[in-house]
Design an enzyme around this catalytic site. Structure first.
Site, mmCIF file in Angstrom:
data_model
loop_
_atom_site.group_PDB
_atom_site.id
_atom_site.type_symbol
_atom_site.label_atom_id
_atom_site.label_comp_id
_atom_site.label_asym_id
_atom_site.label_seq_id
_atom_site.Cartn_x
_atom_site.Cartn_y
_atom_site.Cartn_z
ATOM 1 C CG HIS A 53 -4.412 7.434 18.870
ATOM 2 N ND1 HIS A 53 -4.543 7.169 17.515
ATOM 3 C CD2 HIS A 53 -4.837 8.715 19.031
ATOM 4 C CE1 HIS A 53 -4.995 8.243 16.894
ATOM 5 N NE2 HIS A 53 -5.208 9.202 17.787
ATOM 6 C CG HIS A 55 -6.969 11.205 20.372
ATOM 7 N ND1 HIS A 55 -5.896 11.705 19.673
ATOM 8 C CD2 HIS A 55 -6.772 11.555 21.671
ATOM 9 C CE1 HIS A 55 -5.088 12.336 20.505
ATOM 10 N NE2 HIS A 55 -5.594 12.256 21.729
ATOM 11 C CG ASP A 57 -10.353 11.272 15.627
ATOM 12 O OD1 ASP A 57 -9.880 11.366 16.773
ATOM 13 O OD2 ASP A 57 -9.665 11.448 14.611
ATOM 14 C CG HIS A 58 -8.189 7.522 15.954
ATOM 15 N ND1 HIS A 58 -7.450 7.226 14.831
ATOM 16 C CD2 HIS A 58 -8.188 8.884 16.049
ATOM 17 C CE1 HIS A 58 -7.010 8.342 14.287
ATOM 18 N NE2 HIS A 58 -7.446 9.376 14.997
ATOM 19 C CG HIS A 111 -1.337 11.776 18.270
ATOM 20 N ND1 HIS A 111 -1.605 13.078 17.907
ATOM 21 C CD2 HIS A 111 -2.528 11.134 18.231
ATOM 22 C CE1 HIS A 111 -2.906 13.202 17.655
ATOM 23 N NE2 HIS A 111 -3.487 12.039 17.853
ATOM 24 C CG ASP A 130 -4.313 10.728 14.433
ATOM 25 O OD1 ASP A 130 -4.660 10.241 13.347
ATOM 26 O OD2 ASP A 130 -5.118 11.260 15.223
ATOM 27 C CG HIS A 168 -6.954 12.638 10.603
ATOM 28 N ND1 HIS A 168 -8.228 13.033 10.945
ATOM 29 C CD2 HIS A 168 -6.449 12.015 11.693
ATOM 30 C CE1 HIS A 168 -8.472 12.664 12.192
ATOM 31 N NE2 HIS A 168 -7.411 12.051 12.678
HETATM 32 FE FE FE Z 1 -7.257 11.399 14.746
HETATM 33 ZN ZN ZN Z 2 -5.557 11.338 17.426
#
Ligand code: FE
Ligand code: ZN
Length: 238
Positions: A53, A55, A57-58, A111, A130, A168
């Protein structure tokens, strides 16, 4: 072969390597430098990225890995405007070949709109981003409880022994909520004790398995979308 490594504050990075063809994919790019360090120490050349996805941090390492290493980036169609340097879009239902592996793409919205998971039957493994966490699940930023409940159901429907690689390390915080809503669940109690021991030694609690989550994860145990929604909002305020 799958390699897991911690990065950023609580993310996991993953490498999927096919020893026959030499192809290597990073699942998400939380930290390009750490991904390259891991590849170097294992003697791998990074060839692909599978994004779950959009985001930060990805996808943060996408641009650097594209520009400096020419990787091919695969990611979800509905998140594509927000996934840097995406080459190939998937939307769920596809099966693509990665070296000697078949990769099944599962659309797991909730998400984010486009969120996808990557399931590899030959390795009995799924990368869920996530969507599901050990003893928990992702927040619903772009979807409804019905969508998220259905997405978690797709993961729950995989074979019991499937290894779930979530993105995570949230297990102890998730476990504190889980035990508060399911105090008499013996499997959950054992799971949580084991997770505490692992974390005390700074060991990952990931991967988990479909069976472990079906027995202990309150979000996977929810019987309906409305029960799921009630749990999700209780967790948001926990
Ligand atoms: Fe994440
Ligand atoms: Zn995420």
């Amino acid at each position: 072969m799958i390699t897991l490594f911690p990065c950023l504050s609580d993310n996991y990075g993953f490498l999927l390597h096919d020893p026959i063809t030499g192809l290597t994919a990073a699942i998400d790019t939380p930290d390009a430098d750490e991904i390259l360090r891991q590849c170097e120490s294992l003697g791998y050349t990074l060839t692909h990225v599978f994004n779950t996805h959009h985001h930060f941090d990805h996808v943060d390492g996408n641009a650097m890995l594209k520009e400096n290493h020419g990787v091919t980036i695969i990611g979800p169609e509905a998140d594509k405007a927000r996934i840097p340097n995406i080459d190939i879009c998937v939307s769920g239902g596809e099966v693509f070949t990665f070296g000697s592996f078949d990769i099944h793409v599962l659309h797991t919205p909730g998400h984010t709109k486009g969120h996808c998971a990557y399931y590899i039957p030959a390795l009995r493994s799924v990368f869920v981003g996530d969507t599901v966490f050990a003893l928990g699940c992702g927040r619903m930023f772009e979807g409804t409880a019905e969508q998220m409940f259905a997405s978690i159901g797709k993961i729950a429907a995989l074979p019991d022994e499937t290894q779930i690689y979530c993105a995570h390390e949230y297990t102890l915080a998730n476990g504190a909520f889980a035990i508060s809503v399911d105090q008499n669940n013996v499997d959950l109690g054992i799971y949580l004790e084991n997770a505490k021991k692992l974390r005390a030694q700074n060991m990952p609690t990931v991967p988990t398995t479909v069976l472990k989550e079906k027995r202990a994860n309150p979000f996977m145990r929810a019987a309906s979308a409305s029960e799921f929604a009630r749990l999700r909002s209780a967790k948001d305020n926990f």
